[in-house]
Write a protein that holds these residues in place. Structure first.
Motif, PDB file in Angstrom:
ATOM      1  N   GLU A  81       0.851  -1.182   0.000  1.00  0.00           N
ATOM      2  CA  GLU A  81       0.000   0.000   0.000  1.00  0.00           C
ATOM      3  C   GLU A  81       0.893   1.241   0.000  1.00  0.00           C
ATOM      4  O   GLU A  81       2.030   1.188   0.494  1.00  0.00           O
ATOM      5  N   PRO A  82       0.405   2.371  -0.527  1.00  0.00           N
ATOM      6  CA  PRO A  82       1.207   3.604  -0.496  1.00  0.00           C
ATOM      7  C   PRO A  82       1.529   4.014   0.940  1.00  0.00           C
ATOM      8  O   PRO A  82       0.765   3.748   1.869  1.00  0.00           O
ATOM      9  N   GLY A  83       2.686   4.639   1.106  1.00  0.00           N
ATOM     10  CA  GLY A  83       3.057   5.194   2.401  1.00  0.00           C
ATOM     11  C   GLY A  83       3.599   4.201   3.405  1.00  0.00           C
ATOM     12  O   GLY A  83       3.682   4.517   4.598  1.00  0.00           O
ATOM     13  N   GLU A  84       3.997   3.001   2.951  1.00  0.00           N
ATOM     14  CA  GLU A  84       4.505   1.996   3.885  1.00  0.00           C
ATOM     15  C   GLU A  84       6.011   1.789   3.789  1.00  0.00           C
ATOM     16  O   GLU A  84       6.582   1.079   4.636  1.00  0.00           O
ATOM     17  N   MET A  85       6.646   2.375   2.791  1.00  0.00           N
ATOM     18  CA  MET A  85       8.077   2.168   2.604  1.00  0.00           C
ATOM     19  C   MET A  85       8.847   3.421   3.036  1.00  0.00           C
ATOM     20  O   MET A  85       8.325   4.281   3.727  1.00  0.00           O
ATOM     21  N   GLY A  86      10.127   3.493   2.658  1.00  0.00           N
ATOM     22  CA  GLY A  86      10.952   4.651   2.986  1.00  0.00           C
ATOM     23  C   GLY A  86      11.165   4.804   4.473  1.00  0.00           C
ATOM     24  O   GLY A  86      11.336   3.824   5.211  1.00  0.00           O
ATOM     25  N   ASP A  87      11.135   6.031   4.963  1.00  0.00           N
ATOM     26  CA  ASP A  87      11.375   6.298   6.380  1.00  0.00           C
ATOM     27  C   ASP A  87      10.268   5.754   7.258  1.00  0.00           C
ATOM     28  O   ASP A  87      10.458   5.582   8.473  1.00  0.00           O
ATOM     29  N   VAL A  88       9.098   5.473   6.670  1.00  0.00           N
ATOM     30  CA  VAL A  88       7.978   4.931   7.440  1.00  0.00           C
ATOM     31  C   VAL A  88       8.206   3.463   7.801  1.00  0.00           C
ATOM     32  O   VAL A  88       7.679   2.975   8.805  1.00  0.00           O
ATOM     33  N   LEU A  89       8.992   2.758   7.008  1.00  0.00           N
ATOM     34  CA  LEU A  89       9.234   1.336   7.242  1.00  0.00           C
ATOM     35  C   LEU A  89      10.279   1.170   8.342  1.00  0.00           C
ATOM     36  O   LEU A  89      11.437   1.545   8.159  1.00  0.00           O
ATOM     37  N   PRO A  90       9.909   0.603   9.489  1.00  0.00           N
ATOM     38  CA  PRO A  90      10.888   0.456  10.571  1.00  0.00           C
ATOM     39  C   PRO A  90      11.946  -0.587  10.228  1.00  0.00           C
ATOM     40  O   PRO A  90      11.689  -1.556   9.509  1.00  0.00           O
ATOM     41  N   ALA A  91      13.131  -0.380  10.773  1.00  0.00           N
ATOM     42  CA  ALA A  91      14.151  -1.424  10.708  1.00  0.00           C
ATOM     43  C   ALA A  91      13.760  -2.549  11.655  1.00  0.00           C
ATOM     44  O   ALA A  91      13.051  -2.353  12.642  1.00  0.00           O
ATOM     45  N   VAL A  92      14.200  -3.743  11.350  1.00  0.00           N
ATOM     46  CA  VAL A  92      13.970  -4.891  12.223  1.00  0.00           C
ATOM     47  C   VAL A  92      14.772  -4.685  13.507  1.00  0.00           C
ATOM     48  O   VAL A  92      15.962  -4.389  13.458  1.00  0.00           O
ATOM     49  N   ASP A  93      14.097  -4.829  14.649  1.00  0.00           N
ATOM     50  CA  ASP A  93      14.771  -4.657  15.936  1.00  0.00           C
ATOM     51  C   ASP A  93      15.495  -5.953  16.280  1.00  0.00           C
ATOM     52  O   ASP A  93      14.878  -6.961  16.626  1.00  0.00           O
ATOM     53  N   LEU A  94      16.813  -5.918  16.202  1.00  0.00           N
ATOM     54  CA  LEU A  94      17.633  -7.095  16.476  1.00  0.00           C
ATOM     55  C   LEU A  94      18.296  -7.035  17.846  1.00  0.00           C
ATOM     56  O   LEU A  94      19.079  -7.923  18.198  1.00  0.00           O
ATOM     57  N   GLY A  95      17.969  -5.996  18.612  1.00  0.00           N
ATOM     58  CA  GLY A  95      18.518  -5.886  19.957  1.00  0.00           C
ATOM     59  C   GLY A  95      19.401  -4.668  20.110  1.00  0.00           C
ATOM     60  O   GLY A  95      19.888  -4.095  19.132  1.00  0.00           O
ATOM     61  N   ALA A  96      19.590  -4.268  21.340  1.00  0.00           N
ATOM     62  CA  ALA A  96      20.379  -3.071  21.637  1.00  0.00           C
ATOM     63  C   ALA A  96      21.798  -3.196  21.102  1.00  0.00           C
ATOM     64  O   ALA A  96      22.503  -4.166  21.413  1.00  0.00           O
ATOM     65  N   GLY A  97      22.203  -2.232  20.288  1.00  0.00           N
ATOM     66  CA  GLY A  97      23.565  -2.190  19.760  1.00  0.00           C
ATOM     67  C   GLY A  97      23.868  -3.212  18.691  1.00  0.00           C
ATOM     68  O   GLY A  97      25.011  -3.303  18.233  1.00  0.00           O
ATOM     69  N   ALA A  98      22.868  -3.984  18.264  1.00  0.00           N
ATOM     70  CA  ALA A  98      23.126  -5.041  17.280  1.00  0.00           C
ATOM     71  C   ALA A  98      23.331  -4.443  15.895  1.00  0.00           C
ATOM     72  O   ALA A  98      22.585  -3.569  15.462  1.00  0.00           O
ATOM     73  N   THR A  99      24.340  -4.935  15.209  1.00  0.00           N
ATOM     74  CA  THR A  99      24.635  -4.519  13.841  1.00  0.00           C
ATOM     75  C   THR A  99      24.742  -5.764  12.970  1.00  0.00           C
ATOM     76  O   THR A  99      25.518  -6.674  13.280  1.00  0.00           O
ATOM     77  N   ALA A 100      23.964  -5.812  11.922  1.00  0.00           N
ATOM     78  CA  ALA A 100      23.992  -6.969  11.029  1.00  0.00           C
ATOM     79  C   ALA A 100      25.127  -6.837  10.025  1.00  0.00           C
ATOM     80  O   ALA A 100      25.422  -5.743   9.539  1.00  0.00           O
ATOM     81  N   ILE A 101      25.761  -7.957   9.715  1.00  0.00           N
ATOM     82  CA  ILE A 101      26.827  -7.966   8.712  1.00  0.00           C
ATOM     83  C   ILE A 101      26.480  -8.849   7.522  1.00  0.00           C
ATOM     84  O   ILE A 101      27.145  -8.795   6.491  1.00  0.00           O
ATOM     85  N   ALA A 102      25.418  -9.656   7.652  1.00  0.00           N
ATOM     86  CA  ALA A 102      24.968 -10.496   6.536  1.00  0.00           C
ATOM     87  C   ALA A 102      23.523 -10.896   6.797  1.00  0.00           C
ATOM     88  O   ALA A 102      23.098 -10.992   7.959  1.00  0.00           O
ATOM     89  N   ILE A 103      22.770 -11.123   5.715  1.00  0.00           N
ATOM     90  CA  ILE A 103      21.387 -11.561   5.839  1.00  0.00           C
ATOM     91  C   ILE A 103      21.111 -12.667   4.844  1.00  0.00           C
ATOM     92  O   ILE A 103      21.776 -12.785   3.820  1.00  0.00           O
ATOM     93  N   ALA A 104      20.105 -13.478   5.183  1.00  0.00           N
ATOM     94  CA  ALA A 104      19.599 -14.504   4.261  1.00  0.00           C
ATOM     95  C   ALA A 104      18.227 -14.901   4.763  1.00  0.00           C
ATOM     96  O   ALA A 104      18.065 -15.224   5.947  1.00  0.00           O
ATOM     97  N   GLY A 105      17.229 -14.844   3.895  1.00  0.00           N
ATOM     98  CA  GLY A 105      15.884 -15.183   4.318  1.00  0.00           C
ATOM     99  C   GLY A 105      15.440 -14.347   5.489  1.00  0.00           C
ATOM    100  O   GLY A 105      15.452 -13.118   5.444  1.00  0.00           O
ATOM    101  N   ASN A 106      15.058 -15.006   6.587  1.00  0.00           N
ATOM    102  CA  ASN A 106      14.645 -14.330   7.816  1.00  0.00           C
ATOM    103  C   ASN A 106      15.741 -14.379   8.870  1.00  0.00           C
ATOM    104  O   ASN A 106      15.442 -14.369  10.066  1.00  0.00           O
ATOM    105  N   CYS A 107      16.966 -14.438   8.469  1.00  0.00           N
ATOM    106  CA  CYS A 107      18.075 -14.559   9.411  1.00  0.00           C
ATOM    107  C   CYS A 107      19.102 -13.462   9.174  1.00  0.00           C
ATOM    108  O   CYS A 107      19.288 -12.997   8.052  1.00  0.00           O
ATOM    109  N   ALA A 108      19.777 -13.077  10.254  1.00  0.00           N
ATOM    110  CA  ALA A 108      20.855 -12.094  10.169  1.00  0.00           C
ATOM    111  C   ALA A 108      22.051 -12.591  10.956  1.00  0.00           C
ATOM    112  O   ALA A 108      21.904 -13.099  12.085  1.00  0.00           O
ATOM    113  N   VAL A 109      23.235 -12.459  10.365  1.00  0.00           N
ATOM    114  CA  VAL A 109      24.484 -12.650  11.096  1.00  0.00           C
ATOM    115  C   VAL A 109      24.883 -11.287  11.650  1.00  0.00           C
ATOM    116  O   VAL A 109      24.999 -10.318  10.902  1.00  0.00           O
TER     117      VAL A 109
END
Length: 311
Positions: free
Chosen positions: A177-205
């Protein structure tokens, strides 16, 4: 197999540097930054302006197989293929997706399929709005959703939200739907201070080599000792989402989810797999699922025996 199995003809002088296999189609990233896709063409997953299958009849491959038109001057650096859609990461950090858009997995603010009719690809195919100044470092198309790893280590997911696939604490679709992407789309909360270095499917390293997965958890594919989905309700993400226990001092460098199971490559080149094992997908010499009950992960999860060391 062996010498009797022909190479895929990608065209005169064409050299592939990576491939992405979807459920019924395959894409190859060529050394010159072009992409070619073949297989099941329904929904325009091949990005060729029709729904024809390619590669199932003589004379459809090689120079006869067109490259996917991603726009003037587009150079692709990574590709990903899902059930009925495909995505490309361009050298400038933009992402373009085509094929089935019924759940918003193309991130275009509608449910339209793209690439199945003329005039939908090339410059007419919009880049996905990932937010102000956001550039993607990696993409992961999976099922009916897509995720992008951004340059600042955040992860954004859009498309089908069933079982929490987008990691937002609900089951809503996003990007349809319009208006759901860009700055409106939240990042996935992976935990305090967490930084992802790789992704695949529904998983993050994450930095430090730890792994988190969310979404559908059939057969224990999230490796959390149960079969409960994560990310489809409140208080399941962030610090509430456990790291997958891969064993003492284990450091993951890559994670690869399958339909009902998941595997991780560890720093020493070792492999561990967990989840559904009906057909021996975990490589452990039995049919027992792993990760769906307590006490099956960590040091209790055996390494996949790949044979004597080659070095």
């Amino acid at each position: 197999m062996g010498d009797a199995l022909p190479f895929v003809d990608l065209g005169t002088g064409a050299t592939a540097i990576s491939i992405a296999a979807g459920v019924s189609h395959i894409c190859a990233l060529l050394a010159d930054g072009r992409v070619k896709c073949w297989g099941y063409g329904t929904y325009g997953a091949l990005g060729l302006g029709d729904t024809k299958d390619r590669g199932d009849e003589p004379g459809e491959m090689g120079d006869a197989l067109p490259a996917v038109d991603l726009g003037a001057g587009a150079v692709v650096v990574a590709i990903s293929a899902a059930q009925y859609h495909s995505c490309a990461l361009l050298a400038d950090g933009r992402v373009k997706c085509w094929g089935n858009g019924s759940s918003g997995q193309l991130g275009t603010g509608d449910k339209e399929t793209r690439g199945d009719g003329p005039g939908e690809m090339g410059d007419a195919l919009p880049a996905i709005d990932l937010g102000t100044g956001a550039k993607a470092l990696a993409i992961a198309a999976w099922g009916n959703h897509t995720c992008a790893l951004l340059h600042d280590g955040r992860v954004k997911c859009w498309g089908g939200g069933t079982d929490g696939s987008t990691g937002q604490g609900d089951t809503f679709h996003r990007g349809d739907e319009p208006g759901e992407m860009g700055d409106v789309l939240p990042a996935v909360d992976l935990g305090a201070g967490a930084t992802a270095i790789a992704i695949a499917g529904n998983c993050a390293v994450l930095d430090g080599g730890r792994v988190k997965c969310w979404g559908h958890n059939g057969y224990g594919r999230l490796g959390l000792g149960d079969t409960q989905a994560r990310g489809d309700g409140p208080d399941e993400m962030g610090d509430h989402l456990p790291y997958i226990d891969l064993g003492a001092d284990a450091v993951a460098v890559a994670v690869v989810p399958g339909g009902s199971h998941t595997c991780a490559i560890l720093q020493e080149g070792r492999v561990k797999c967990w989840g559904g094992n009906t057909f021996g997908a975990l490589g452990l010499g039995d049919h027992e699922h792993r990760g769906d009950d307590p006490g099956e992960m960590g040091d209790a999860l055996p390494l996949v025996d790949l044979g004597a060391s080659l070095w």
